[in-house]
Write a protein that holds these residues in place. Sequence first.
Motif, PDB file in Angstrom:
ATOM      1  N   GLY A   9       0.765  -1.232   0.000  1.00 50.55           N
ATOM      2  CA  GLY A   9       0.000   0.000   0.000  1.00 50.55           C
ATOM      3  C   GLY A   9       0.801   1.289   0.000  1.00 50.55           C
ATOM      4  O   GLY A   9       0.216   2.367  -0.044  1.00 50.55           O
ATOM      5  N   GLN A  10       2.107   1.219   0.050  1.00 52.99           N
ATOM      6  CA  GLN A  10       2.905   2.437   0.004  1.00 52.99           C
ATOM      7  C   GLN A  10       3.085   2.871  -1.443  1.00 52.99           C
ATOM      8  O   GLN A  10       2.956   2.073  -2.361  1.00 52.99           O
ATOM      9  CB  GLN A  10       4.267   2.210   0.657  1.00 52.99           C
ATOM     10  CG  GLN A  10       4.204   1.952   2.139  1.00 52.99           C
ATOM     11  CD  GLN A  10       5.585   1.848   2.769  1.00 52.99           C
ATOM     12  OE1 GLN A  10       6.587   2.228   2.189  1.00 52.99           O
ATOM     13  NE2 GLN A  10       5.635   1.319   3.976  1.00 52.99           N
ATOM     14  N   SER A  11       3.387   4.120  -1.626  1.00 54.48           N
ATOM     15  CA  SER A  11       3.648   4.618  -2.975  1.00 54.48           C
ATOM     16  C   SER A  11       4.984   4.078  -3.472  1.00 54.48           C
ATOM     17  O   SER A  11       5.789   3.550  -2.697  1.00 54.48           O
ATOM     18  CB  SER A  11       3.684   6.150  -2.982  1.00 54.48           C
ATOM     19  OG  SER A  11       4.839   6.619  -2.309  1.00 54.48           O
ATOM     20  N   ILE A  12       5.218   4.212  -4.758  1.00 52.28           N
ATOM     21  CA  ILE A  12       6.489   3.760  -5.326  1.00 52.28           C
ATOM     22  C   ILE A  12       7.648   4.531  -4.709  1.00 52.28           C
ATOM     23  O   ILE A  12       8.690   3.958  -4.385  1.00 52.28           O
ATOM     24  CB  ILE A  12       6.479   3.890  -6.862  1.00 52.28           C
ATOM     25  CG1 ILE A  12       5.471   2.900  -7.448  1.00 52.28           C
ATOM     26  CG2 ILE A  12       7.865   3.635  -7.444  1.00 52.28           C
ATOM     27  CD1 ILE A  12       5.254   3.035  -8.931  1.00 52.28           C
ATOM     28  N   PHE A  13       7.465   5.831  -4.514  1.00 48.97           N
ATOM     29  CA  PHE A  13       8.520   6.644  -3.910  1.00 48.97           C
ATOM     30  C   PHE A  13       8.827   6.160  -2.496  1.00 48.97           C
ATOM     31  O   PHE A  13       9.992   5.989  -2.121  1.00 48.97           O
ATOM     32  CB  PHE A  13       8.117   8.114  -3.887  1.00 48.97           C
ATOM     33  CG  PHE A  13       9.140   9.008  -3.252  1.00 48.97           C
ATOM     34  CD1 PHE A  13      10.312   9.321  -3.913  1.00 48.97           C
ATOM     35  CD2 PHE A  13       8.945   9.518  -1.976  1.00 48.97           C
ATOM     36  CE1 PHE A  13      11.267  10.133  -3.328  1.00 48.97           C
ATOM     37  CE2 PHE A  13       9.890  10.322  -1.384  1.00 48.97           C
ATOM     38  CZ  PHE A  13      11.055  10.639  -2.056  1.00 48.97           C
ATOM     39  N   GLU A  14       7.792   5.910  -1.687  1.00 48.71           N
ATOM     40  CA  GLU A  14       8.008   5.410  -0.331  1.00 48.71           C
ATOM     41  C   GLU A  14       8.659   4.034  -0.342  1.00 48.71           C
ATOM     42  O   GLU A  14       9.539   3.741   0.474  1.00 48.71           O
ATOM     43  CB  GLU A  14       6.686   5.343   0.426  1.00 48.71           C
ATOM     44  CG  GLU A  14       6.111   6.687   0.768  1.00 48.71           C
ATOM     45  CD  GLU A  14       4.717   6.590   1.353  1.00 48.71           C
ATOM     46  OE1 GLU A  14       4.415   7.394   2.248  1.00 48.71           O
ATOM     47  OE2 GLU A  14       3.936   5.714   0.927  1.00 48.71           O
ATOM     48  N   GLY A  15       8.248   3.187  -1.281  1.00 47.99           N
ATOM     49  CA  GLY A  15       8.853   1.866  -1.405  1.00 47.99           C
ATOM     50  C   GLY A  15      10.327   1.944  -1.748  1.00 47.99           C
ATOM     51  O   GLY A  15      11.143   1.203  -1.198  1.00 47.99           O
ATOM     52  N   LEU A  16      10.668   2.852  -2.661  1.00 49.07           N
ATOM     53  CA  LEU A  16      12.077   3.030  -3.019  1.00 49.07           C
ATOM     54  C   LEU A  16      12.891   3.555  -1.841  1.00 49.07           C
ATOM     55  O   LEU A  16      13.991   3.071  -1.569  1.00 49.07           O
ATOM     56  CB  LEU A  16      12.208   3.975  -4.212  1.00 49.07           C
ATOM     57  CG  LEU A  16      11.759   3.409  -5.552  1.00 49.07           C
ATOM     58  CD1 LEU A  16      11.716   4.521  -6.606  1.00 49.07           C
ATOM     59  CD2 LEU A  16      12.682   2.301  -5.996  1.00 49.07           C
ATOM     60  N   ASN A  18      12.192   3.317   1.414  1.00 48.82           N
ATOM     61  CA  ASN A  18      12.296   2.312   2.472  1.00 48.82           C
ATOM     62  C   ASN A  18      13.190   1.154   2.050  1.00 48.82           C
ATOM     63  O   ASN A  18      13.950   0.626   2.870  1.00 48.82           O
ATOM     64  CB  ASN A  18      10.907   1.812   2.872  1.00 48.82           C
ATOM     65  CG  ASN A  18      10.125   2.870   3.612  1.00 48.82           C
ATOM     66  OD1 ASN A  18      10.693   3.701   4.311  1.00 48.82           O
ATOM     67  ND2 ASN A  18       8.822   2.865   3.452  1.00 48.82           N
ATOM     68  N   GLY A  19      13.123   0.745   0.794  1.00 52.93           N
ATOM     69  CA  GLY A  19      14.002  -0.312   0.302  1.00 52.93           C
ATOM     70  C   GLY A  19      15.465   0.091   0.365  1.00 52.93           C
ATOM     71  O   GLY A  19      16.328  -0.706   0.765  1.00 52.93           O
ATOM     72  N   CYS A  20      15.755   1.315  -0.010  1.00 52.99           N
ATOM     73  CA  CYS A  20      17.139   1.819   0.063  1.00 52.99           C
ATOM     74  C   CYS A  20      17.619   1.896   1.506  1.00 52.99           C
ATOM     75  O   CYS A  20      18.766   1.560   1.816  1.00 52.99           O
ATOM     76  CB  CYS A  20      17.244   3.181  -0.603  1.00 52.99           C
ATOM     77  SG  CYS A  20      17.145   3.112  -2.389  1.00 52.99           S
ATOM     78  N   TYR A  21      16.726   2.328   2.391  1.00 50.92           N
ATOM     79  CA  TYR A  21      17.092   2.392   3.813  1.00 50.92           C
ATOM     80  C   TYR A  21      17.427   1.007   4.346  1.00 50.92           C
ATOM     81  O   TYR A  21      18.457   0.822   5.015  1.00 50.92           O
ATOM     82  CB  TYR A  21      15.971   3.014   4.647  1.00 50.92           C
ATOM     83  CG  TYR A  21      16.261   2.949   6.121  1.00 50.92           C
ATOM     84  CD1 TYR A  21      17.108   3.882   6.719  1.00 50.92           C
ATOM     85  CD2 TYR A  21      15.728   1.943   6.913  1.00 50.92           C
ATOM     86  CE1 TYR A  21      17.404   3.811   8.067  1.00 50.92           C
ATOM     87  CE2 TYR A  21      16.019   1.863   8.258  1.00 50.92           C
ATOM     88  CZ  TYR A  21      16.855   2.799   8.832  1.00 50.92           C
ATOM     89  OH  TYR A  21      17.156   2.720  10.171  1.00 50.92           O
ATOM     90  N   LEU A  22      16.559   0.023   4.067  1.00 51.77           N
ATOM     91  CA  LEU A  22      16.790  -1.340   4.557  1.00 51.77           C
ATOM     92  C   LEU A  22      18.097  -1.910   4.016  1.00 51.77           C
ATOM     93  O   LEU A  22      18.862  -2.551   4.747  1.00 51.77           O
ATOM     94  CB  LEU A  22      15.628  -2.244   4.168  1.00 51.77           C
ATOM     95  CG  LEU A  22      14.289  -1.957   4.855  1.00 51.77           C
ATOM     96  CD1 LEU A  22      13.185  -2.771   4.208  1.00 51.77           C
ATOM     97  CD2 LEU A  22      14.384  -2.259   6.335  1.00 51.77           C
ATOM     98  N   HIS A  23      18.356  -1.664   2.756  1.00 52.26           N
ATOM     99  CA  HIS A  23      19.583  -2.141   2.123  1.00 52.26           C
ATOM    100  C   HIS A  23      20.811  -1.512   2.789  1.00 52.26           C
ATOM    101  O   HIS A  23      21.765  -2.201   3.162  1.00 52.26           O
ATOM    102  CB  HIS A  23      19.542  -1.792   0.633  1.00 52.26           C
ATOM    103  CG  HIS A  23      20.751  -2.201  -0.128  1.00 52.26           C
ATOM    104  ND1 HIS A  23      21.823  -1.359  -0.317  1.00 52.26           N
ATOM    105  CD2 HIS A  23      21.053  -3.352  -0.750  1.00 52.26           C
ATOM    106  CE1 HIS A  23      22.737  -1.989  -1.019  1.00 52.26           C
ATOM    107  NE2 HIS A  23      22.301  -3.201  -1.302  1.00 52.26           N
ATOM    108  N   GLY A  24      20.788  -0.210   2.955  1.00 52.40           N
ATOM    109  CA  GLY A  24      21.922   0.491   3.562  1.00 52.40           C
ATOM    110  C   GLY A  24      22.129   0.127   5.015  1.00 52.40           C
ATOM    111  O   GLY A  24      23.266  -0.058   5.478  1.00 52.40           O
TER     112      GLY A  24
END
Length: 59
Positions: A9-16, A18-24
Motif C-alpha cells: 500500500g505504500q507509494s512507489i517513492f516510499e517503497g524506493l 524504504n528499500g534503500c534504507y533497509l539495504h543500507g
Amino acid sequence: MVLAIVMQGQSIFEGLCNGCYLHGKSADLAVSTNHTVHDLLATDVITGIPKVFKSLLNN
C-alpha cells in the motif's frame, strides 16, 4: 523488496526510500559486526535484512 513494500500500500517513492534504507542499514550492520567494506558481499546484505527488521521492531 521494493515491490513487496509497494504491494502493501505504500507509494512507489516510499517503497524506493524504504528499500534503500533497509539495504543500507543491513550493510551498515554487517560492516559494524563482522565485515569490512572491502569484503562485504551482496549475500551478506541479504542475510542481514531480517536483523534490520528485528532492530526496527525493538525500537
